[in-house]
Design an enzyme around this catalytic site. Structure first.
Site, PDB file in Angstrom:
ATOM      1  N   ILE A 177       0.844  -1.191   0.000  1.00  0.00           N
ATOM      2  CA  ILE A 177       0.000   0.000   0.000  1.00  0.00           C
ATOM      3  C   ILE A 177       0.883   1.246   0.000  1.00  0.00           C
ATOM      4  CG2 ILE A 177      -0.227  -0.028   2.533  1.00  0.00           C
ATOM      5  CD1 ILE A 177      -3.146   1.003   2.124  1.00  0.00           C
ATOM      6  N   CYS A 178       0.408   2.271  -0.683  1.00  0.00           N
ATOM      7  CA  CYS A 178       1.010   3.599  -0.671  1.00  0.00           C
ATOM      8  C   CYS A 178       2.483   3.544  -1.086  1.00  0.00           C
ATOM      9  CB  CYS A 178       0.813   4.222   0.711  1.00  0.00           C
ATOM     10  SG  CYS A 178       1.216   5.969   0.848  1.00  0.00           S
ATOM     11  N   GLY A 179       3.380   4.041  -0.271  1.00  0.00           N
ATOM     12  CA  GLY A 179       4.794   4.111  -0.605  1.00  0.00           C
ATOM     13  C   GLY A 179       5.450   2.765  -0.839  1.00  0.00           C
ATOM     14  N   THR A 230       4.368   0.496  -2.679  1.00  0.00           N
ATOM     15  CA  THR A 230       4.271   0.193  -4.111  1.00  0.00           C
ATOM     16  C   THR A 230       5.472   0.756  -4.867  1.00  0.00           C
ATOM     17  OG1 THR A 230       2.951   2.172  -4.593  1.00  0.00           O
ATOM     18  CG2 THR A 230       1.741   0.142  -4.061  1.00  0.00           C
ATOM     19  N   ALA A 281      -2.425  -0.835  -3.380  1.00  0.00           N
ATOM     20  CA  ALA A 281      -3.415   0.172  -3.005  1.00  0.00           C
ATOM     21  C   ALA A 281      -2.768   1.538  -2.872  1.00  0.00           C
ATOM     22  CB  ALA A 281      -4.087  -0.204  -1.682  1.00  0.00           C
TER      23      ALA A 281
END
Length: 175
Positions: free
Chosen positions: A105-107, A109, A158
């Site tokens: 999720i978020c960073g 990725t 995400a």
């Protein structure tokens, strides 16, 4: 019993896994839980989350037994492009190759994008330009989806706004 391992690192966005933790806490109330849960750090040294909470990992990355992994959960943070994350990202790549769930999720990725793991499969993040401007190795623009969470086989990604759907996809995947 298989285990969900959540990697914890300095600057971890400690609000992004809240919905997942809620479901896992309910699952652990069962007489026979389906999976266990452990935090894993690069070392067993405490980390400091983005909101200032100090966490001590249950195990170090060296202690993780890959035969017990049900899922590897990667939470956002500001350190995903640092060399210290190379081992966990290598593990994520190996798990994906074995068909074992990796949820980022978020960073987090961005770390996967840096390895080229998002170049040929549907995914999302905070924004397409977030990945393409921050990572020289990211070539997956054609596979980027404007969604809060995306599930592609054993990879779930995400955006920072997608934690509820991300948690749902993880739970559904693990049945």
């Amino acid at each position: 019993m298989k285990t969900i391992y959540m990697y914890v690192q300095d600057t971890m966005a400690d609000w992004e896994h809240g919905y997942l933790m809620q479901v896992l806490s309910l699952q652990n109330m069962l007489k026979e839980p389906k999976v266990s849960f452990k935090t894993v750090g690069r070392t067993k040294n405490s980390i400091r989350t983005a909101s200032g909470i100090t966490l001590v990992p249950d195990i170090s990355l060296d202690e993780l037994d890959v035969t017990t992994v049900a899922a590897l959960v990667l939470i956002g943070g500001d350190t995903w492009q640092e060399k210290e994350q190379a081992d966990i990202l290598k593990l994520a790549s190996e798990l994906l190759q074995q068909g074992i769930l990796v949820a980022a999720i978020c960073g987090a990725t961005l770390g996967l994008a840096d390895l080229g793991l998002l170049n040929e499969r549907p995914h999302t993040s905070n924004a397409s330009f977030f990945l393409s401007e921050m990572s020289q190795n990211y070539k997956g623009q054609d596979y980027y989806q404007e969604a809060t969470a995306v599930r592609d086989g054993c990879l779930i990604t995400a955006s920072s706004a997608g934690s509820l759907l991300w948690a749902r996809y993880i739970i559904e995947y693990l049945n």
